[in-house]
Design an enzyme around this catalytic site. Structure first.
Site, PDB file in Angstrom:
ATOM      1  N   ARG A  62      39.122  71.315  44.469  1.00 51.57           N
ATOM      2  CA  ARG A  62      39.918  72.531  44.655  1.00 51.57           C
ATOM      3  C   ARG A  62      40.323  73.051  43.271  1.00 51.57           C
ATOM      4  O   ARG A  62      41.466  72.927  42.865  1.00 51.57           O
ATOM      5  CB  ARG A  62      41.149  72.170  45.479  1.00 51.57           C
ATOM      6  CG  ARG A  62      41.796  73.341  46.157  1.00 51.57           C
ATOM      7  CD  ARG A  62      42.979  72.880  46.925  1.00 51.57           C
ATOM      8  NE  ARG A  62      43.753  71.918  46.128  1.00 51.57           N
ATOM      9  CZ  ARG A  62      44.766  71.199  46.583  1.00 51.57           C
ATOM     10  NH1 ARG A  62      45.129  71.291  47.826  1.00 51.57           N
ATOM     11  NH2 ARG A  62      45.428  70.378  45.802  1.00 51.57           N
ATOM     12  N   LYS A 169      37.415  51.474  47.733  1.00 51.50           N
ATOM     13  CA  LYS A 169      38.587  50.937  48.385  1.00 51.50           C
ATOM     14  C   LYS A 169      39.807  51.807  48.064  1.00 51.50           C
ATOM     15  O   LYS A 169      39.749  52.531  47.069  1.00 51.50           O
ATOM     16  CB  LYS A 169      38.813  49.508  47.942  1.00 51.50           C
ATOM     17  CG  LYS A 169      39.213  49.411  46.478  1.00 51.50           C
ATOM     18  CD  LYS A 169      39.616  48.021  46.179  1.00 51.50           C
ATOM     19  CE  LYS A 169      40.286  47.900  44.878  1.00 51.50           C
ATOM     20  NZ  LYS A 169      41.319  48.746  44.497  1.00 51.50           N
ATOM     21  N   HIS A 199      33.995  46.929  42.870  1.00 50.51           N
ATOM     22  CA  HIS A 199      33.329  46.917  41.563  1.00 50.51           C
ATOM     23  C   HIS A 199      33.240  45.515  40.965  1.00 50.51           C
ATOM     24  O   HIS A 199      32.451  45.276  40.063  1.00 50.51           O
ATOM     25  CB  HIS A 199      33.969  47.917  40.604  1.00 50.51           C
ATOM     26  CG  HIS A 199      35.244  47.461  39.977  1.00 50.51           C
ATOM     27  ND1 HIS A 199      36.447  47.508  40.634  1.00 50.51           N
ATOM     28  CD2 HIS A 199      35.514  46.952  38.761  1.00 50.51           C
ATOM     29  CE1 HIS A 199      37.393  47.045  39.832  1.00 50.51           C
ATOM     30  NE2 HIS A 199      36.864  46.700  38.685  1.00 50.51           N
ATOM     31  N   LYS A 203      29.976  43.151  38.479  1.00 50.63           N
ATOM     32  CA  LYS A 203      30.145  42.494  37.179  1.00 50.63           C
ATOM     33  C   LYS A 203      29.107  41.380  37.024  1.00 50.63           C
ATOM     34  O   LYS A 203      28.895  40.590  37.937  1.00 50.63           O
ATOM     35  CB  LYS A 203      31.564  41.917  37.057  1.00 50.63           C
ATOM     36  CG  LYS A 203      32.660  42.987  36.972  1.00 50.63           C
ATOM     37  CD  LYS A 203      34.023  42.367  36.753  1.00 50.63           C
ATOM     38  CE  LYS A 203      35.144  43.370  36.958  1.00 50.63           C
ATOM     39  NZ  LYS A 203      35.498  44.135  35.768  1.00 50.63           N
ATOM     40  N   GLU A 237      46.519  41.155  34.932  1.00 56.25           N
ATOM     41  CA  GLU A 237      46.434  42.332  34.068  1.00 56.25           C
ATOM     42  C   GLU A 237      47.693  42.421  33.240  1.00 56.25           C
ATOM     43  O   GLU A 237      48.773  42.055  33.718  1.00 56.25           O
ATOM     44  CB  GLU A 237      46.296  43.592  34.915  1.00 56.25           C
ATOM     45  CG  GLU A 237      45.008  43.652  35.692  1.00 56.25           C
ATOM     46  CD  GLU A 237      44.874  44.968  36.439  1.00 56.25           C
ATOM     47  OE1 GLU A 237      44.135  45.825  35.979  1.00 56.25           O
ATOM     48  OE2 GLU A 237      45.542  45.122  37.480  1.00 56.25           O
ATOM     49  N   ASP A 256      45.568  45.877  47.050  1.00 60.09           N
ATOM     50  CA  ASP A 256      44.797  46.479  45.964  1.00 60.09           C
ATOM     51  C   ASP A 256      43.724  45.516  45.435  1.00 60.09           C
ATOM     52  O   ASP A 256      42.633  45.946  45.061  1.00 60.09           O
ATOM     53  CB  ASP A 256      45.754  46.879  44.824  1.00 60.09           C
ATOM     54  CG  ASP A 256      45.062  47.612  43.682  1.00 60.09           C
ATOM     55  OD1 ASP A 256      44.187  48.439  43.972  1.00 60.09           O
ATOM     56  OD2 ASP A 256      45.407  47.366  42.506  1.00 60.09           O
ATOM     57  N   HIS A 261      38.644  42.255  45.830  1.00 57.05           N
ATOM     58  CA  HIS A 261      38.041  41.510  44.716  1.00 57.05           C
ATOM     59  C   HIS A 261      38.199  39.988  44.874  1.00 57.05           C
ATOM     60  O   HIS A 261      37.247  39.236  44.715  1.00 57.05           O
ATOM     61  CB  HIS A 261      38.674  41.910  43.382  1.00 57.05           C
ATOM     62  CG  HIS A 261      38.671  43.393  43.115  1.00 57.05           C
ATOM     63  ND1 HIS A 261      37.662  44.215  43.526  1.00 57.05           N
ATOM     64  CD2 HIS A 261      39.557  44.204  42.489  1.00 57.05           C
ATOM     65  CE1 HIS A 261      37.918  45.454  43.149  1.00 57.05           C
ATOM     66  NE2 HIS A 261      39.077  45.468  42.518  1.00 57.05           N
ATOM     67  N   LYS A 359      50.190  42.643  37.925  1.00 55.04           N
ATOM     68  CA  LYS A 359      50.231  43.568  36.786  1.00 55.04           C
ATOM     69  C   LYS A 359      51.353  43.127  35.861  1.00 55.04           C
ATOM     70  O   LYS A 359      52.280  42.439  36.274  1.00 55.04           O
ATOM     71  CB  LYS A 359      50.486  44.990  37.283  1.00 55.04           C
ATOM     72  CG  LYS A 359      49.389  45.463  38.227  1.00 55.04           C
ATOM     73  CD  LYS A 359      49.006  46.897  38.008  1.00 55.04           C
ATOM     74  CE  LYS A 359      47.927  47.352  38.960  1.00 55.04           C
ATOM     75  NZ  LYS A 359      46.578  47.333  38.392  1.00 55.04           N
TER      76      LYS A 359
HETATM   77  C1  BG6 Z   1      40.968  48.059  40.685  1.00 55.90           C
HETATM   78  C2  BG6 Z   1      42.431  48.071  41.045  1.00 55.90           C
HETATM   79  O1  BG6 Z   1      40.195  47.797  41.810  1.00 55.90           O
HETATM   80  O2  BG6 Z   1      40.730  47.071  39.705  1.00 55.90           O
HETATM   81  C3  BG6 Z   1      43.281  48.296  39.821  1.00 55.90           C
HETATM   82  O3  BG6 Z   1      42.673  49.117  41.970  1.00 55.90           O
HETATM   83  C4  BG6 Z   1      42.907  47.328  38.719  1.00 55.90           C
HETATM   84  O4  BG6 Z   1      44.657  48.196  40.146  1.00 55.90           O
HETATM   85  C5  BG6 Z   1      41.402  47.317  38.501  1.00 55.90           C
HETATM   86  O5  BG6 Z   1      43.579  47.734  37.539  1.00 55.90           O
HETATM   87  C6  BG6 Z   1      41.014  46.262  37.495  1.00 55.90           C
HETATM   88  O6  BG6 Z   1      39.639  46.297  37.259  1.00 55.90           O
HETATM   89  P1  BG6 Z   1      39.001  45.493  36.053  1.00 55.90           P
HETATM   90  O7  BG6 Z   1      37.544  45.696  36.202  1.00 55.90           O
HETATM   91  O8  BG6 Z   1      39.586  46.083  34.803  1.00 55.90           O
HETATM   92  O9  BG6 Z   1      39.435  44.068  36.217  1.00 55.90           O
END
Ligand code: BG6
Length: 507
Positions: A62, A169, A199, A203, A237, A256, A261, A359
């Protein structure tokens, strides 16, 4: 559809896999994900020569943009986030295939224009009518967008053309909503055309779990309850939620990261050998793990959650979660989550899998630590082995990708003294080529129609089945425990392991 996977087919292994004629329509071009991951990955693939010459990218949003404005957005994203060097000739060829369609998701005219644009690109650039629709948008819009794709004939394909949909997701926020979401997608696309991105599966180090386990003979004999004491899977993280308050608040760490993952990592670590490395065989084995995964009965002591308070990150003072922009002072969203899982199979009977993520923790690290039982007998005096802990195999997913084996060794000297030492494998030391970004691999797989690295709907459902009771339990308990930024989570996480006589690794 035939699924050839390069992990398996030796003839294919060394040849680059190049996508055939195709294009992509990207919804959500203004979002972080598109800018930081999808757009740079597309450029990197083009730069590596893995996209067809006529590859075309259509942005839909948009915004009152022309094609050039969209190209500028992609250009900036690529300059800032691409992995490979910027090359004018690659960029010029790629950006010739950029188009932008302005509109709302419920705007019929805009979707008609999208249909015309896709047809024109086919004529002009030879995309072969093959299109991937990448929904980098909140799931609440999935229904509207796929409904529009159907209504305007964009999901239709003629002959051997393909149309695929890519979703990110969160795949729902609980079991019920995940099912609803799947129904919405399944109404328009056949299951083989739905690609769910986790994702982590893109890796290299995660794929290597399978290579390590099933291409070698030394790990598998001890990969079971006879030898393994427990498994710790950590995704830590150091960053906070950044500008993602809108997405994160109400979602939290468990939904999340654990739901996708970490449970996928657990499935790869715990599964039996698949009969082949194709999507179906992997799915069968992963499903068995997820279906046999159970929570212990006492969720108050076998799970932990926390919310970051002010503290330190990278030598700087940082604010707490409740002071982040866009977060209500009363938010009970957890930014740290830990759970205990039992995989109820003969192989894993009595071996807890501890999963944690958070986090604003001490540092950014993702690892899987398989911790072994102590040797049944030590023919040394007790003082000689005081510094000996348990053997461990640590798969370092990131950063510093590699593996570490921890075992006891004699300290040089006249006395018999034994302590832990580490043996290291580092990707950097063994391979010269830098690993591709997860998104490069996954987007290429979408364009190739190669599905092994994408979770199937049943896996998503089983993951929610496991997690829903934890989230419900927490919802009844009010506020999560606070932990100072820069530490390793709330004290309840340490207590959770201490109860079992164990401690978390400090990665
Ligand atoms: C994402 C989460 O799937 O993965 C994020 O939604 C997170 O919150 C991220 O920061 C981390 O990805 P990576 O590849 O940096 O470990």
């Amino acid at each position: 559809m035939t699924h050839v996977n390069p992990l398996r087919d030796p003839q294919d292994r060394r040849l680059p896999r190049i996508a055939g004629p195709c294009g992509m329509v990207l919804f959500g071009v203004t979002g972080d994900l598109s800018r930081k991951k999808v757009m740079p990955a597309i450029y990197d693939l083009a730069n590596r020569g893995l996209l067809p010459p006529g590859f075309s990218l259509v942005g839909f949003a948009r915004r009152d943009w022309a094609d050039q404005d969209f190209a500028q957005i992609v250009h900036d994203a690529v300059k800032e986030h691409a992995r490979t060097p910027f090359r004018e000739e690659v960029w010029n060829q790629l950006s010739e295939g950029f188009r932008f369609v302005p509109g709302n998701f419920d705007d019929d005219d805009a979707f008609e224009q999208l249909r015309r644009t896709v047809e024109e690109l086919d004529q002009l650039r030879g995309t072969g009518g093959n299109m991937a629709f990448y929904l980098a948008i909140p799931p609440s819009f999935f229904g509207t967008v796929v409904g529009q794709l159907k209504k305007h004939g964009l999901a239709d394909r003629a002959g051997d053309q393909w149309r695929r949909v890519v979703v990110e997701k969160p795949f729902g926020h609980d079991l019920e909503s995940a099912r609803e979401l799947n129904d919405v997608l399944a109404d328009v696309f056949p299951s083989g055309s739905i690609f769910r991105i986790d994702h982590y599966l893109g890796k290299e180090t995660v794929q290597n779990i399978l290579a390590m386990r099933f291409a070698n003979n030394m790990f598998e004999p001890i990969w079971n309850a006879n030898y393994v004491d427990h498994v710790q899977i950590t995704m830590a993280e150091d960053i906070g939620i950044g500008g993602r308050a809108g997405y994160y608040d109400g979602i939290g760490a468990a939904r999340d990261v654990i739901q996708n993952h970490l449970l996928q990592l657990m499935a790869l670590v715990a599964m039996e050998e698949p009969i082949a490395f194709d999507a179906e065989s992997l799915r069968i084995e992963k499903l068995k793990v997820l279906a046999s995964a159970q929570l212990p009965p006492r969720l108050d002591t076998t799970t932990a959650r926390g919310q970051y308070a002010p503290g330190w990150a990278g030598g700087e003072k940082v604010t707490g979660f409740l002071d982040e922009e866009g977060i209500e002072k009363t938010s009970t969203t957890e930014t740290f989550a830990a759970i205990t899982v039992h995989v109820e199979t003969r192989r894993w009977a009595g071996v807890p899998f501890y999963l944690r993520t958070g986090k604003r923790l001490g540092r950014r690290v993702t690892e899987v630590a398989v911790v072994f039982k102590k040797a049944p007998h030590l023919p040394f005096s007790q003082t000689a082995t005081e510094d000996l802990t348990q053997n461990a195999l640590v798969i370092r997913v990131q950063p510093d990708e590699g593996m570490t084996m921890r075992f006891g060794s004699k300290v040089p000297g006249t006395a018999m003294e034994i302590r832990d030492v580490n043996m290291d494998f580092a990707y950097g030391g063994s391979f010269t080529e830098a690993s591709a970004e997860a998104y490069e691999r996954l987007i290429l797989d979408v364009l190739l129609g190669d599905p092994p690295l994408f979770p199937r709907h049943e896996e998503v459902e089983l993951s929610w089945r496991l997690l829903d009771p934890v989230i419900d339990h927490w919802a009844k308990k009010g506020r999560p425990d606070a932990y100072d930024s820069g530490t390793w989570g709330p004290p309840s996480a340490d207590k959770m392991l201490a109860r079992d006589g164990r401690t978390w690794r400090r990665p």
